[in-house]
Motif scaffolding. Structure first.
Motif, PDB file in Angstrom:
ATOM      1  N   ALA A  65       6.427   1.152   1.079  1.00  0.00           N
ATOM      2  CA  ALA A  65       6.299   2.597   1.196  1.00  0.00           C
ATOM      3  C   ALA A  65       5.376   3.005   2.351  1.00  0.00           C
ATOM      4  N   VAL A  66       4.337   2.233   2.600  1.00  0.00           N
ATOM      5  CA  VAL A  66       3.362   2.586   3.626  1.00  0.00           C
ATOM      6  C   VAL A  66       3.612   1.727   4.862  1.00  0.00           C
ATOM      7  N   PRO A  67       3.930   2.329   5.987  1.00  0.00           N
ATOM      8  CA  PRO A  67       4.184   1.512   7.179  1.00  0.00           C
ATOM      9  C   PRO A  67       2.884   0.935   7.741  1.00  0.00           C
ATOM     10  N   LYS A  68       3.021  -0.186   8.421  1.00  0.00           N
ATOM     11  CA  LYS A  68       1.855  -0.841   9.042  1.00  0.00           C
ATOM     12  C   LYS A  68       1.433  -0.043  10.261  1.00  0.00           C
ATOM     13  N   LYS A  69       0.124   0.013  10.482  1.00  0.00           N
ATOM     14  CA  LYS A  69      -0.402   0.709  11.651  1.00  0.00           C
ATOM     15  C   LYS A  69      -0.273  -0.193  12.857  1.00  0.00           C
ATOM     16  N   GLN A  70       0.129   0.391  13.985  1.00  0.00           N
ATOM     17  CA  GLN A  70       0.298  -0.437  15.192  1.00  0.00           C
ATOM     18  C   GLN A  70      -0.667  -0.020  16.268  1.00  0.00           C
TER      19      GLN A  70
END
Length: 130
Positions: free
Chosen positions: A125-130
Motif C-alpha cells: 500500500a505504501v510506495p518506497k521513497k526514492q
C-alpha cells in the motif's frame, strides 16, 4: 428467450438457437408414475423379538440392531472422566501441561501470521521513497 426440454436431465433449459416457440420441441403430456410399494418385514427391516433381545443390564444396543456396543477400553474411560471434570478449565487446556504448550504455540503462530499479513499489506500500500 425460448426454452426447451434437455435430453439429458429432462428439465427446461434455455435455447437461444430457436427462432419460434416450441420449435422443434412440441409439448409432451406428463406421465403418471405410481409411488413405490412399501414393504414391511423384509430381511433388511426386522424387529427385535423377545428371543433375540438382550437384557437391559448388558448395555445399550446399537441403533437399529440387536448388537450391543463394544466395551470401552480403560484408557478411553479415564480420558472421558478427565475431560468431564468440572475444574473450571477450558476444554483445550484439560489435557495437562502439554495442551498449554500447544495452545501458546498456536497463539504465537497466529500472531506472527497476522503480523505478516499486516506487513505485506503495508508494503504493497505504501510506495518506497526514492
Amino acid at each position: 428467450m425460448y426454452h426447451q426440454m434437455s435430453k439429458i436431465t429432462g428439465r427446461l433449459v434455455s435455447a437461444s438457437h430457436l427462432q419460434s416457440p416450441l420449435f422443434p420441441v412440441a409439448p409432451i403430456a406428463l406421465q403418471r408414475v405410481e409411488p413405490p410399494v412399501i414393504q414391511y418385514n423384509t430381511a433388511h427391516m426386522t424387529t427385535v423379538t423377545a428371543a433375540t433381545a438382550r437384557p437391559a443390564s448388558s448395555g445399550k444396543l446399537m441403533p437399529g440392531t440387536n448388537i450391543p456396543y463394544a466395551p470401552l477400553p480403560e484408557t478411553i474411560r479415564k480420558r472421558q472422566e478427565l475431560f468431564q471434570k468440572d475444574n473450571n478449565l477450558p476444554v483445550f487446556l484439560k489435557g495437562g501441561p502439554f495442551d498449554g504448550v500447544l495452545y501458546r504455540l498456536t497463539m504465537a503462530l497466529c500472531i506472527l501470521g497476522v503480523m505478516g499479513v499486516v506487513h505485506t499489506v503495508y508494503t504493497h500500500a505504501v510506495p518506497k521513497k526514492q
